[in-house]
Scaffold this motif. Structure first.
Motif: not given
Length: 340
Positions: A191, A193-195, A201, A206, A208, A226, A320, A323
């Motif tokens: 998985t 994260s694109d935070a 984005r 991503v 992280t 990351t 990813r 899922r």
């Protein structure tokens, strides 16, 4: 020995410096899409600059080192193979499996050499971990924790061309996991994260990522990465067995601080990036290539080895996206047997 270096950016400059000083390398021919950059480096090293790649092959060299942007790798590998020349190429061969398989097929059909630039195989810490695992010092290995944390992300324009965090960065962890343990990955669950900064984005990438990998002997491995680790460049691998536990990458420059009263202090000068952290390994892998070309040692990392690391990265991307867990047999080009 005369070596052609195609690409004189960051890593190309480092490799050219290493080769120019090598006792068994007589001369270099350097070329780059930025001709002025190649000329400047050639002048500084006392070497020759070529107007383009055509001249590298026409003027005659004994081997080729490819350090261009990734989209050009497979084409130059194929061209060198057809010319009967040994090649050292920075990872990856290509950003997709078809391109990778085609380039490997050309090398194998020509019977030439392709050594891939997975420099962690030449790092003292990872080599020590491999020795510890293979000697039985750890007993049965049950857990591996690997991580790569960049202090700062690359330029936004690079991200869409990089292939994503799994293929661009964590592919090093996937390769060295196989090399250290001698085992193959059989399935992954990943998985990301694109935070954070919007550029991740915008690039469909991503910042992280995390993956859980099962190896073919039942060992479980986690790989995290990351591009936003403000404390510094942090690359580690922890290996836990039934008899002992060891860690790669823990020294007085590791960018981590303990909250325990008796814990070690924070690093005064944390690692800033991969070029600094792995400088000796980069030099060692080029020395190994010269020895391979001279017939003095076997190839330490051929195209098939690089393919296996890419397949793990591809499986992580599928996981990813969908899922779901992904078995490596779903990814073309398989060789699910223990690695040497």
């Amino acid at each position: 020995m005369r070596i052609g270096v195609i690409g004189t950016g960051r890593i190309g400059t480092i490799h050219a410096n290493t080769l120019s000083r090598h006792r068994d390398v007589g001369s270099l021919i350097l070329t780059d899409t930025d001709g002025a950059r190649a000329q400047e480096l050639a002048h500084r090293l006392g070497e020759t600059a070529a107007p383009g790649v055509d001249e590298i092959f026409r003027w005659g060299v004994d081997a080729v080192v490819i350090t261009t942007a990734t989209p050009a790798h497979a084409d130059y590998i194929g061209r060198a193979a057809r010319a009967g020349l040994p090649v050292f190429c920075e990872k990856p061969i290509a950003l997709d499996l078809p391109g990778t398989l085609q380039a490997i097929a050309e090398v194998e059909a020509a019977g030439t050499i392709l050594q891939m630039g997975f420099q962690r195989r030449f790092d003292t810490g990872y080599a020590g971990a491999r020795d510890a695992v293979r000697s039985g010092r750890l007993g049965r290995l049950h857990t591996v924790r690997a991580m790569t944390s960049d202090q700062a992300p690359p330029p936004a324009a690079y991200l869409p061309l990089s292939g994503g965090l799994y293929r661009d960065t964590l592919i090093h962890d996937f390769d060295v996991l196989r090399w250290v343990t001698g085992r193959e990955v059989v399935d992954v669950y990943a998985t990301g994260s694109d935070a954070g900064p919007r550029m991740f984005r915008d690039a469909g990438d991503v910042g992280t990522a995390a993956a859980l990998l099962s190896l073919d002997d039942g060992t479980l491995a986690t790989v995290t990465g990351t591009r936003l680790n403000g404390a510094g460049y942090d690359v580690r691998m922890e290996l836990a067995g039934e008899l002992d536990q060891i860690v790669v990458g823990l020294d007085d420059r590791t960018p981590i601080a303990s909250t325990e009263p008796t814990g070690p202090p924070a690093a005064d000068k944390p690692w800033s990036g991969f070029l600094e952290r792995f400088a000796p390994a980069y030099a060692a892998e080029l020395s190994a290539f010269v020895e391979v070309v001279r017939g003095e040692r076997p190839n330490p990392c051929d195209g098939r080895e690089a393919l296996q690391a890419l397949r793990v990265a591809e499986a992580c991307e599928v996981s990813r996206r969908d899922r779901r867990p992904v078995r490596l047999v779903e990814i073309p080009g398989g060789r699910e047997s223990p690695t040497g």
